[in-house]
Design an enzyme around this catalytic site. Structure first.
Site, PDB file in Angstrom:
ATOM      1  N   TYR A 125       0.841  -1.200   0.000  1.00  0.00           N
ATOM      2  CA  TYR A 125       0.000   0.000   0.000  1.00  0.00           C
ATOM      3  C   TYR A 125       0.880   1.256   0.000  1.00  0.00           C
ATOM      4  O   TYR A 125       0.636   2.209  -0.756  1.00  0.00           O
ATOM      5  CB  TYR A 125      -0.921  -0.011   1.220  1.00  0.00           C
ATOM      6  N   LYS A 168       1.168   4.396  -2.753  1.00  0.00           N
ATOM      7  CA  LYS A 168       0.970   5.802  -2.438  1.00  0.00           C
ATOM      8  C   LYS A 168       2.184   6.651  -2.818  1.00  0.00           C
ATOM      9  O   LYS A 168       2.038   7.814  -3.204  1.00  0.00           O
ATOM     10  CB  LYS A 168       0.641   5.959  -0.950  1.00  0.00           C
ATOM     11  N   THR A 202     -14.342   5.759  14.053  1.00  0.00           N
ATOM     12  CA  THR A 202     -14.662   5.946  15.472  1.00  0.00           C
ATOM     13  C   THR A 202     -14.959   7.399  15.820  1.00  0.00           C
ATOM     14  O   THR A 202     -15.815   7.684  16.654  1.00  0.00           O
ATOM     15  CB  THR A 202     -13.489   5.445  16.341  1.00  0.00           C
TER      16      THR A 202
END
Length: 329
Positions: free
Chosen positions: A192, A196, A234
């Site tokens: 990943y 990027k 969250t």
């Protein structure tokens, strides 16, 4: 391309109205992309959610219209892990009367199943429909192909491309033009991060090429890189889509808040990069707080690896070969 400067803060309330502007947001149906779409719609932009799942896109449209009365939201099918889908979406979007900005937000993060013992997690050979390593093929190459399709329209309108990077790009040791193999012995998070770094390297190189183009064009198209920091569900406002708050106790919430912020906050550097008059060609925007993980949007300096023009040239050449489309600059 602009040179690094001290952080300049600039946040949502100061954003200009975008009435009449058309903005495409990839992955705009969930998470960070959803809140980016909602923010842009609140500024008056007509938002096109380019996403794979039609049901989620419809849910996102209804949610945005609920929270932003009068919002104009559409959906265009796009699967960044399938180049045929990318080319179809690119041709459809390029045929629109105008596009003012593209927020290349969508990304796959195939994290391991932490519930399994360490020995059973292993290194997974995940691939796109075209056989490329999943993270690099989706996050970088899929967006590269889409941008190649839309760039003439964006140049014509003096529009903006926003490439969504990550603070984790500074941890990559391979050059940005290295194409990871699906079976390479690296963690999904490392793959990943490599994707990027490629995204950001391309974004800064596109800025350099657009700068050179300006001597031959009155329009001022721009390429801006942004990252959201650590943005988590969250701490995000609840929405009737795939952005729901997990139930956590106050102590855990306080701990998470020390190094992260909600996805609605993480979207603000992207919105700033897409809409603010302070965001300029070649800029890099992200959170201004501790370790760039949370806080108000600021102009930042990327790791030097993302600014290597020679590597960027090789990356674009290789990307053109793999995507089957040339960058029209």
């Amino acid at each position: 391309m602009t040179s690094p400067r001290r952080p300049t803060r600039h946040v949502g309330p100061d954003q200009p109205r975008l009435d009449g502007h058309v903005v495409v947001v990839t992955g705009g149906s969930t998470g960070l992309g959803y809140f980016t779409s909602e923010h842009l719609a609140r500024l008056g932009a007509s938002v096109i959610i380019a996403a794979r799942d039609a049901d989620r896109a419809e849910s996102a449209r209804r949610s945005i219209e609920l929270h932003v009365p009068g919002a104009q939201v559409q959906h265009v099918p796009l699967d960044l892990a399938h180049l045929d889908s990318v080319h179809d979406a690119g041709e459809r979007l390029a045929a629109l009367p105008r596009i003012d900005a593209l927020v290349a937000n969508a990304a796959v993060v195939a994290l391991p199943d932490w519930s399994k013992p360490r020995a059973e997690r292993g290194h997974r050979a995940l691939t796109t429909a075209d056989g490329l390593e999943l993270h690099w093929g989706t996050n970088h190459l899929g967006h590269f192909a889409l941008i190649a399709h839309l760039l003439p329209a964006l140049i014509a309108s003096g529009g903006r491309v926003v490439h969504v990077g990550s603070v984790i790009h500074s941890r990559v040791r391979q050059p940005a033009d290295s194409v990871p193999r699906p079976d390479e012995a690296q963690s999904d998070l490392a793959k990943y991060a490599r994707s990027k770094l490629a995204v950001m390297t391309f974004g800064f190189e596109l800025a350099r090429r657009l700068e050179a183009q300006r001597s031959r064009s009155a329009q001022r198209a721009s390429s801006v890189v942004a990252h959201p920091g650590t943005a988590v569900d969250t701490l995000s406002p609840a929405r009737a889509i795939a952005v729901n708050q997990p139930a956590v106790n106050p102590v855990t919430r306080t701990l998470v808040r020390s190094f992260a912020h909600g996805k609605h906050r993480g979207a603000m550097p992207l919105v700033t990069a897409a809409a603010s008059p302070e965001a300029r060609n070649g800029d890099y925007w992200g959170p201004s707080g501790w370790q760039q993980l949370r806080g108000r949007p600021a102009r930042l300096s990327p790791h030097a690896a993302a600014l290597d023009a020679e590597v960027a040239g090789r990356l674009i050449t290789r990307s053109e070969e793999l995507a089957g489309i040339r960058l029209p600059l």
